[in-house]
Enzyme design. Structure first.
Site, short mmCIF file in Angstrom:
data_model
loop_
_atom_site.label_atom_id
_atom_site.label_comp_id
_atom_site.label_asym_id
_atom_site.label_seq_id
_atom_site.Cartn_x
_atom_site.Cartn_y
_atom_site.Cartn_z
N SER A 1 0.73 -1.25 -0.10
CA SER A 1 -0.07 -0.02 -0.02
C SER A 1 0.88 1.29 0.07
CB SER A 1 -0.76 0.05 1.33
OG SER A 1 -1.50 1.22 1.17
N TYR B 1 -2.37 -1.62 10.23
CA TYR B 1 -2.39 -1.69 8.80
C TYR B 1 -1.32 -1.39 7.98
CZ TYR B 1 -3.94 -1.56 4.01
OH TYR B 1 -4.21 -1.95 2.50
#
Ligand code: NAP
Length: 255
Positions: free
Chosen positions: A148, A161
């Site tokens: 990400s 995350y």
């Protein structure tokens, strides 16, 4: 239809929805036989397989909950059976470690239970799915891990995350070195905000906040990531390994 992946076999984890589904569809459209893995969304996975078949491709669905400790074992037990049935072998060529979850929360907010689930799906499963896959991947294969763009910046509201994706980046480099002798490339794709169920909360207030951070002024779509995946899997990706490739529409590239 061009068939650059004719004769290749791919496993895409988390392909029932979102980015994984788009990747599965794109690889199948290029001639690959695709294992569409899912966790809980059976009807979505069946829909994805039906869509691929209706377009002239070939795919099948396999279930495994990757939040469970035996999830990767379950996945490969099913995959071996399904591949033997269809190809006479359990070998395959392309692994896309895509399944992921993003239970956002600050340091104080994320519970131990949610933390364990996050690390099981985003870290542990990536490791053990790759371990099982390594025994079955043919020489010259490809591994793509979904990272990400949040690893480039601090994300106080989702620090577990973003840290899990930082692990994916590091794992990608190490695995690339490990599999290089077999001419298997390993790369990570780091998307910015892509329109899927996962990004719904981020886009709930409208797109302006995200567009303000991006150079390219549209919201990314699952197909954007699928096309980059295809590029890395194809012959054009043969000399690229151990890299984390940003796919965020130029997020944060200028003040
Ligand atoms: P999504 O729409 O929420 O889909 C997630 C996929 O992962 C689903 O197919 C889901 O399958 C599977 N999955 C989730 N938990 C699972 C579990 N316990 N066991 C097995 N499978 C499980 O997410 P997405 O946006 O497509 O994201 C795909 C990947 O890209 C993730 O790794 C994510 O972190 C990364 N990413 C996404 C964005 C974004 O903006 N969307 C940005 C950067 C990175 P079931 O529904 O069948 O359980």
């Amino acid at each position: 239809m061009s068939q650059s992946l004719n004769g290749k076999v791919a496993l895409v984890t988390g392909a029932s929805r979102g980015i994984g589904r788009a990747i599965a569809k794109t690889l199948a459209a290029e001639g690959a036989l695709v294992a569409v893995h899912f966790g809980g969304s059976k009807s979505k996975a069946d829909e994805a397989v039906a869509g691929i078949k209706a377009a002239g491709g070939d795919a099948f669905a396999i279930q495994a909950d990757l939040a469970l400790l035996d999830g990767p074992d379950t996945l490969f037990r099913s995959l071996d059976i399904e591949l033997e049935k269809r190809t006479g072998s359990n070998k395959f060529d392309i692994l896309v470690n895509n399944a992921g979850i993003a239970p956002f929360g600050t340091l104080e907010q994320l519970s131990a239970t949610d933390f364990d689930k996050l690390t099981n799906v985003n870290i542990r499963a990536v490791y053990f799915v790759s371990q099982h896959a390594s025994e079955r991947l043919r020489d010259g294969g490809r591994v793509i891990n979904l990272s990400s763009a949040v690893t480039r910046v601090g994300v106080p509201s989702g620090l577990a995350y973003s840290a899990s994706k930082g692990w994916v980046d590091s794992f990608t480099r190490s695995l690339a070195g490990h599999l290089a002798p077999r001419n298997i490339t390993v790369n990570a794709i780091a998307p910015g905000v892509i329109k899927t169920d996962m990004s719904d909360p981020m886009l709930a207030g409208g797109p302006d906040f995200i567009l303000g951070k991006q150079a390219l002024k549209r919201i990314g779509q699952p197909e954007d990531i699928a096309q980059l995946t295809l590029a890395l899997i194809g012959t054009g990706g043969a000399w690229t390994t151990g890299q984390v490739i940003d796919a965020s529409g130029g997020s944060g590239i200028s003040f």
